[in-house]
Scaffold this motif. Structure first.
Motif, PDB file in Angstrom:
ATOM      1  N   UNK A 123       0.671  -1.129   0.323  1.00  0.00           N
ATOM      2  CA  UNK A 123      -0.345   0.329   0.076  1.00  0.00           C
ATOM      3  C   UNK A 123       0.799   1.112  -0.319  1.00  0.00           C
ATOM      4  N   UNK A 124       0.289   2.255  -0.458  1.00  0.00           N
ATOM      5  CA  UNK A 124       1.156   3.976   0.285  1.00  0.00           C
ATOM      6  C   UNK A 124       0.566   4.870   0.951  1.00  0.00           C
ATOM      7  N   UNK A 125       1.298   4.816   1.405  1.00  0.00           N
ATOM      8  CA  UNK A 125       1.065   5.513   2.869  1.00  0.00           C
ATOM      9  C   UNK A 125       2.095   6.894   2.927  1.00  0.00           C
ATOM     10  N   UNK A 126       0.361   7.617   2.469  1.00  0.00           N
ATOM     11  CA  UNK A 126       0.759   9.372   2.032  1.00  0.00           C
ATOM     12  C   UNK A 126       1.837   9.957   3.658  1.00  0.00           C
ATOM     13  N   UNK A 127       2.648  10.575   3.239  1.00  0.00           N
ATOM     14  CA  UNK A 127       3.185  11.424   4.221  1.00  0.00           C
ATOM     15  C   UNK A 127       3.198  12.903   4.239  1.00  0.00           C
ATOM     16  N   UNK A 128       2.305  13.068   4.866  1.00  0.00           N
ATOM     17  CA  UNK A 128       2.960  15.159   4.721  1.00  0.00           C
ATOM     18  C   UNK A 128       3.593  15.664   5.199  1.00  0.00           C
ATOM     19  N   UNK A 129       3.500  17.681   4.230  1.00  0.00           N
ATOM     20  CA  UNK A 129       5.078  17.976   4.173  1.00  0.00           C
ATOM     21  C   UNK A 129       4.583  18.776   4.821  1.00  0.00           C
ATOM     22  N   UNK A 130       5.816  19.930   5.653  1.00  0.00           N
ATOM     23  CA  UNK A 130       5.431  21.273   5.606  1.00  0.00           C
ATOM     24  C   UNK A 130       6.857  21.920   4.842  1.00  0.00           C
ATOM     25  N   UNK A 131       5.972  23.231   4.640  1.00  0.00           N
ATOM     26  CA  UNK A 131       6.853  24.142   3.978  1.00  0.00           C
ATOM     27  C   UNK A 131       7.257  25.427   4.609  1.00  0.00           C
ATOM     28  N   UNK A 132       8.897  25.473   4.281  1.00  0.00           N
ATOM     29  CA  UNK A 132       8.924  27.958   4.494  1.00  0.00           C
ATOM     30  C   UNK A 132       9.474  28.544   4.101  1.00  0.00           C
ATOM     31  N   UNK A 133       9.163  29.054   4.647  1.00  0.00           N
ATOM     32  CA  UNK A 133       9.484  30.465   3.896  1.00  0.00           C
ATOM     33  C   UNK A 133       9.554  31.411   3.871  1.00  0.00           C
ATOM     34  N   UNK A 134      10.971  32.070   3.575  1.00  0.00           N
ATOM     35  CA  UNK A 134      11.193  33.583   3.885  1.00  0.00           C
ATOM     36  C   UNK A 134      11.377  34.027   3.235  1.00  0.00           C
ATOM     37  N   UNK A 135      12.143  35.425   3.457  1.00  0.00           N
ATOM     38  CA  UNK A 135      12.486  36.574   2.364  1.00  0.00           C
ATOM     39  C   UNK A 135      13.666  36.306   1.376  1.00  0.00           C
ATOM     40  N   UNK A 136      14.674  35.282   2.165  1.00  0.00           N
ATOM     41  CA  UNK A 136      15.269  35.148   1.693  1.00  0.00           C
ATOM     42  C   UNK A 136      15.545  34.040   0.886  1.00  0.00           C
ATOM     43  N   UNK A 137      14.643  32.944   0.711  1.00  0.00           N
ATOM     44  CA  UNK A 137      13.969  31.585  -0.199  1.00  0.00           C
ATOM     45  C   UNK A 137      15.303  30.791   0.404  1.00  0.00           C
ATOM     46  N   UNK A 138      15.646  30.509   1.382  1.00  0.00           N
ATOM     47  CA  UNK A 138      17.229  30.149   2.303  1.00  0.00           C
ATOM     48  C   UNK A 138      16.941  28.386   1.963  1.00  0.00           C
ATOM     49  N   UNK A 139      16.085  27.878   1.603  1.00  0.00           N
ATOM     50  CA  UNK A 139      16.801  27.035   1.402  1.00  0.00           C
ATOM     51  C   UNK A 139      16.109  26.580  -0.869  1.00  0.00           C
ATOM     52  N   UNK A 140      15.962  27.448  -1.004  1.00  0.00           N
ATOM     53  CA  UNK A 140      15.932  27.586  -2.602  1.00  0.00           C
ATOM     54  C   UNK A 140      14.703  26.693  -2.991  1.00  0.00           C
ATOM     55  N   UNK A 141      14.489  25.781  -3.726  1.00  0.00           N
ATOM     56  CA  UNK A 141      13.577  24.919  -4.327  1.00  0.00           C
ATOM     57  C   UNK A 141      13.662  23.536  -3.150  1.00  0.00           C
ATOM     58  N   UNK A 142      14.187  23.565  -2.702  1.00  0.00           N
ATOM     59  CA  UNK A 142      13.999  22.367  -1.614  1.00  0.00           C
ATOM     60  C   UNK A 142      13.347  22.855  -0.504  1.00  0.00           C
ATOM     61  N   UNK A 143      12.422  23.856  -0.504  1.00  0.00           N
ATOM     62  CA  UNK A 143      12.105  24.712   1.563  1.00  0.00           C
ATOM     63  C   UNK A 143      11.131  23.627   2.076  1.00  0.00           C
ATOM     64  N   UNK A 144      10.669  22.395   1.803  1.00  0.00           N
ATOM     65  CA  UNK A 144      10.120  21.655   2.633  1.00  0.00           C
ATOM     66  C   UNK A 144      10.790  20.708   3.361  1.00  0.00           C
ATOM     67  N   UNK A 145      10.116  19.832   3.923  1.00  0.00           N
ATOM     68  CA  UNK A 145      10.668  18.903   4.994  1.00  0.00           C
ATOM     69  C   UNK A 145       9.874  17.832   5.750  1.00  0.00           C
ATOM     70  N   UNK A 146      10.328  16.152   5.283  1.00  0.00           N
ATOM     71  CA  UNK A 146       8.945  14.733   5.852  1.00  0.00           C
ATOM     72  C   UNK A 146       9.134  15.404   6.895  1.00  0.00           C
ATOM     73  N   UNK A 147       9.924  16.002   7.536  1.00  0.00           N
ATOM     74  CA  UNK A 147      10.660  15.518   9.803  1.00  0.00           C
ATOM     75  C   UNK A 147      10.020  16.755  10.709  1.00  0.00           C
ATOM     76  N   UNK A 148      10.796  17.558   9.946  1.00  0.00           N
ATOM     77  CA  UNK A 148      11.323  19.129  11.004  1.00  0.00           C
ATOM     78  C   UNK A 148      11.793  19.663  10.536  1.00  0.00           C
ATOM     79  N   UNK A 149      11.469  21.177  10.754  1.00  0.00           N
ATOM     80  CA  UNK A 149      12.109  22.676  10.930  1.00  0.00           C
ATOM     81  C   UNK A 149      12.274  22.692  12.685  1.00  0.00           C
TER      82      UNK A 149
END
Length: 292
Positions: A123-149
């Motif tokens: 089966x497929x277990x869908x896992x939600x993620x969080x998205x981070x926004x900063x004025x400087x775009x600190x993490x570029x296109x990879x601005x998401x996390x499966x675990x945590x900020x």
């Protein structure tokens, strides 16, 4: 079927298990594509039935992989999602590490797990993620996390003060070594080690967990993941450390961080007889009691 392989370095005695995986895929006539840096690591130690394709970046995966196997531990899986991104490619973790909450297939279960996958028994277990926004775009296109900020002090000096707003309403101002914003998946990672609660993957929550807070009455807080979280950091230092899963960046105290739920999720492959409660019982050794 096309399967992508991703991994990093591992100990010499573990090559045996990776060779076993390669042979199983070859016997089932699976087309293999392997991450280029990982291929350079294994190419002189592994016998491939036929020369695999390689890939180096996210844009080379869609259309070229039905699944991705992460070879290593949970940290390797966190790196793997930076390649999968929003492609929807299901991810299965083969654990060559220690704990393995995410990479739940042990090295002794490779044959059974791969055979079940190829038969469609999963089966497929869908896992939600969080998205981070900063004025400087600190993490570029990879601005998401499966675990945590995480927000941490940059050195071993004094505590930091983190103001946390939920939908523009002040939750608290935390005097602490840092703060964790975790997804349900991340609730069994760093947050758990800071006395945060265990959240089931489908709970649709975020967990806000302080790190070594100075106020003993402060406790972790669970909020709906539809909330928008805003962080402002103060302290004696002018710079602080922000972690996003396995990545990190330095921010100035003037930077405001906004966190919200990511618009896409990650599909984790789960065997039919596996479930979240079985995993935490095994990994946390619940029930290992003489009375049982």
């Amino acid at each position: 079927m096309k399967i992508a392989l991703f991994g990093k370095t591992f100990a010499d005695e573990l090559f045996y298990y990776f060779q076993q995986l390669v042979e199983i895929l070859d016997r089932h006539n699976v087309q293999v594509t392997i991450h280029q840096p990982f291929y350079e690591f294994v190419r002189d130690r592994i016998r491939f039935g036929r020369e695999p394709q390689t890939f180096a970046a996210h844009h080379e995966l869609p259309g070229n992989a039905d699944f991705m196997f992460s070879i290593g531990g949970d940290g390797t899986m966190l790196d793997a999602i930076t390649l999968i991104r929003d492609s929807g490619i299901p991810l299965m973790g083969i654990n060559l590490g220690r704990m393995g909450f995410l990479s739940s297939i042990s090295k002794d279960e490779i044959n059974q797990a791969v055979t079940s996958l190829l038969k469609g028994e999963y089966t497929l277990d869908k896992r939600s993620m969080l998205c981070v926004e900063t004025p400087e775009h600190l993490f570029g296109e990879i601005n998401y996390a499966l675990n945590e900020l995480t927000v941490n002090k940059k050195d071993t000096g004094s505590m930091i003060l983190v103001h946390v707003y939920i939908d523009n309403i002040l939750l608290n101002s935390y005097w602490a070594d840092g703060l964790i914003i975790a997804t349900p998946t991340g609730s069994t990672a760093y947050s758990l080690s800071c006395n945060g609660p265990i959240i089931t993957p489908d709970s649709e929550n975020f967990v806000i967990t302080p790190i070594a807070t100075h106020n003993l009455t402060v406790r972790p807080v669970v909020i709906p993941d539809k909330s928008v979280i805003r962080l402002k950091v103060e302290g004696r230092m002018s710079q602080y450390l922000v972690g996003l899963d396995s990545r990190s960046a330095i921010i100035d105290s003037s930077t405001e961080i906004v966190i919200r739920k990511e618009t896409f999720s990650i599909n984790l492959v789960q065997r039919l007889n596996d479930n979240f409660f079985t995993t935490i019982r095994q990994k946390l050794m619940w029930g290992r009691d003489v009375r049982n």
